[in-house]
Design a protein around this motif. Structure first.
Motif, short mmCIF file in Angstrom:
data_model
loop_
_atom_site.label_atom_id
_atom_site.label_comp_id
_atom_site.label_asym_id
_atom_site.label_seq_id
_atom_site.Cartn_x
_atom_site.Cartn_y
_atom_site.Cartn_z
N MET A 149 14.08 2.36 4.31
CA MET A 149 13.84 3.72 4.83
C MET A 149 13.15 3.79 6.09
O MET A 149 13.72 4.47 7.02
CB MET A 149 12.77 4.42 3.93
CG MET A 149 12.52 6.06 3.98
SD MET A 149 14.09 6.92 3.96
CE MET A 149 13.77 8.62 4.63
N LYS A 150 12.09 2.81 6.39
CA LYS A 150 11.67 2.73 7.58
C LYS A 150 12.45 2.37 8.76
O LYS A 150 12.51 3.03 9.88
CB LYS A 150 10.39 1.67 7.53
CG LYS A 150 9.69 1.57 8.71
CD LYS A 150 8.51 0.61 8.63
CE LYS A 150 7.73 0.49 10.04
NZ LYS A 150 7.00 -0.29 10.05
N ILE A 175 14.73 5.59 9.82
CA ILE A 175 13.79 6.29 10.48
C ILE A 175 13.86 5.98 12.06
O ILE A 175 14.00 6.60 13.05
CB ILE A 175 12.41 6.52 9.86
CG1 ILE A 175 12.27 7.09 8.78
CG2 ILE A 175 11.75 7.39 10.98
CD1 ILE A 175 11.02 7.00 7.96
N LEU A 202 13.59 12.46 1.41
CA LEU A 202 12.59 11.88 0.82
C LEU A 202 12.33 12.01 -0.78
O LEU A 202 11.79 11.09 -1.67
CB LEU A 202 11.30 12.49 1.56
CG LEU A 202 11.01 11.72 2.80
CD1 LEU A 202 9.89 12.70 3.61
CD2 LEU A 202 10.96 10.35 3.11
N LEU A 226 13.11 9.40 -3.24
CA LEU A 226 12.36 8.16 -3.09
C LEU A 226 11.40 7.98 -4.54
O LEU A 226 10.85 9.00 -4.98
CB LEU A 226 11.44 7.88 -2.04
CG LEU A 226 12.33 7.86 -0.66
CD1 LEU A 226 11.16 7.61 0.72
CD2 LEU A 226 13.00 6.39 -0.64
N GLU A 275 6.54 5.48 -2.73
CA GLU A 275 7.22 5.06 -1.30
C GLU A 275 7.01 6.60 -0.58
O GLU A 275 6.96 6.61 0.72
CB GLU A 275 8.31 4.73 -1.33
CG GLU A 275 8.59 3.10 -1.73
CD GLU A 275 9.66 2.67 -1.84
OE1 GLU A 275 10.84 3.10 -1.17
OE2 GLU A 275 9.96 1.82 -2.65
N ARG A 276 7.21 7.70 -1.29
CA ARG A 276 7.39 8.88 -0.63
C ARG A 276 6.21 9.12 0.37
O ARG A 276 6.61 9.71 1.63
CB ARG A 276 7.30 9.90 -1.71
CG ARG A 276 8.25 11.00 -1.45
CD ARG A 276 8.20 11.98 -2.64
NE ARG A 276 8.75 11.44 -3.71
CZ ARG A 276 8.85 12.33 -5.09
NH1 ARG A 276 7.82 13.40 -5.16
NH2 ARG A 276 9.59 11.68 -6.18
N GLU A 287 4.20 7.36 2.37
CA GLU A 287 4.33 6.64 3.37
C GLU A 287 5.39 7.03 4.24
O GLU A 287 5.24 7.29 5.72
CB GLU A 287 4.16 4.96 3.20
CG GLU A 287 3.89 4.38 4.59
CD GLU A 287 4.28 2.87 4.43
OE1 GLU A 287 4.47 2.46 3.13
OE2 GLU A 287 4.51 2.27 5.14
N ALA A 288 6.71 7.03 3.68
CA ALA A 288 7.80 7.51 4.45
C ALA A 288 7.84 9.01 5.03
O ALA A 288 8.22 9.20 6.05
CB ALA A 288 9.14 7.41 3.27
N LEU A 325 6.03 8.68 7.95
CA LEU A 325 6.62 8.08 9.18
C LEU A 325 7.66 9.08 9.66
O LEU A 325 7.89 9.38 10.94
CB LEU A 325 7.32 6.84 8.78
CG LEU A 325 6.62 5.59 8.47
CD1 LEU A 325 7.40 4.53 7.75
CD2 LEU A 325 6.07 5.11 9.78
#
Ligand code: PHE
Length: 336
Positions: free
Chosen positions: A1-2, A5, A46, A49, A53-54, A56-57, A60
């Motif tokens: 995911m990171k 982005i 999102l 997810l 994790e949701r 933090e993502a 971002l």
């Protein structure tokens, strides 16, 4: 995911840098930040997810969105400041440039330089002297006694009883002879002042003085020298005449007339129907002047002359009003 982005942000910035105008920018803004745009889509995704994790993502994506929003605003300002929606139109290379007019030499400066040039070729040196002058140099040493009526002719500006604005360049005769032993062959160009103003007189004007002193100098030398000057300056076909005159510092004295350059001697407004134009004063240096500077009058003789530069420039270029020289109208000056 990171990494998704980061890729999306990089792609948006690259596209942004390539946006050539506001319309293209708007399209990009819709593509990335619009309600159905790519960033919005990412935010929506999102939800799929895992909850851990949701969080933090989400942070971002929101940070990336903020940076992109700022970058779009920045780009919009830049393109708007360029003044035109389309930078290709904003820089029209077919437009003519802004002219930077080139300056020129003032006609009087030019004529003064040409006069000096003719005389220096004849072996004359060039002398300069003060425009604020002592009565002694302007008058007394030139054989104008204190109450002499010839002072009347000169419309003098007085600074004090003994200090004047020089009314002619003749003080340079005395100043030069004080400093140098004969032989002397010198011209002295410069500004002179007389309290007079109409269409043939300005309170400040220019003269060129000339002085030649040596053993055996006679009136024929004066005639020869001035004839050569006028013929070189105005052309060899110009007729001249020497007319008796009076100056306190020369004896005999002569004024020199040349055939009218406007009408070739037929008679016109400029020569007041005489066919002749007076252009200079001259004469053999008066022995009293030599005595004032300590020259031996039994050995040396000489001649002097003085001419008005404006007058010569008017005749040379056919200018009818003296004041034009001093108005600094660029349309007049640019003709020379
Ligand atoms: N100084 C005189 C004038 O201004 C001109 C002149 C110069 C006459 C030298 C004779 C000799 O009127």
């Amino acid at each position: 995911m990171k990494s998704r982005i980061e890729e999306l942000e990089a792609a948006a910035l690259t596209a942004l840098a390539g946006a050539a105008n506001l319309a293209a920018l708007k399209d990009l803004s819709v593509e990335y930040l619009g309600r159905k745009g790519k960033v919005t889509a990412l935010l929506r995704s999102l939800g799929s997810l895992p909850p851990e994790e949701r969080r933090e993502a989400g942070a971002l994506v929101n940070a990336a969105k903020e940076r992109l929003t700022a970058a779009f605003e920045e780009a919009e300002k830049r393109l708007a400041a360029a003044g035109d929606e389309n930078p290709e139109d904003a820089l029209d290379v077919t437009l003519s440039g802004r002219p930077h007019p080139v300056g020129g030499v003032h006609p009087l400066t030019r004529v003064l330089a040409e006069i000096c040039d003719v005389f220096t070729r004849m072996g004359f040196g060039v002398a300069k002297g003060p425009e604020v002058e002592l009565d002694w140099y302007n008058f007394e040493a030139l054989n104008f006694p204190p109450d002499h009526p010839a002072r009347e002719m000169q419309d003098t500006f007085f600074i004090s009883e003994k200090v004047v604005l020089r009314t002619h360049t003749s003080p340079l005769q005395v100043r030069t002879m004080e400093k140098t032993a004969p032989p002397v062959r010198v011209i002295a160009p410069g500004k002179v002042y007389r309290c007079d103003s109409d269409n043939t007189h300005t309170p400040m004007f220019h003269q060129v003085e000339g002085l030649v002193v040596d053993r055996g100098i006679g009136f024929s030398d004066l005639k020869g020298c001035l004839t050569s000057f006028i013929h070189r300056f105005f052309g060899p076909e110009i007729p001249l005449r020497f007319r008796p005159s009076f100056f306190p510092f020369t004896e005999p004295s002569a004024e020199v007339d040349m055939g009218c350059v406007m009408c070739k001697g037929k008679g016109c407004r400029v020569c007041k129907d005489t066919g002749w134009l007076e252009i200079l004063g001259s004469g053999m240096v008066h022995p009293a002047v030599f005595e004032n500077v300590g020259y031996d009058t039994s050995v040396y003789t000489g001649f002097a002359f003085g001419m008005g530069v404006e007058r010569i420039a008017m005749l040379k270029y056919g200018i009818d009003d003296l004041r034009k020289f001093f108005e600094n109208d660029v349309r007049f000056l640019a003709q020379f």
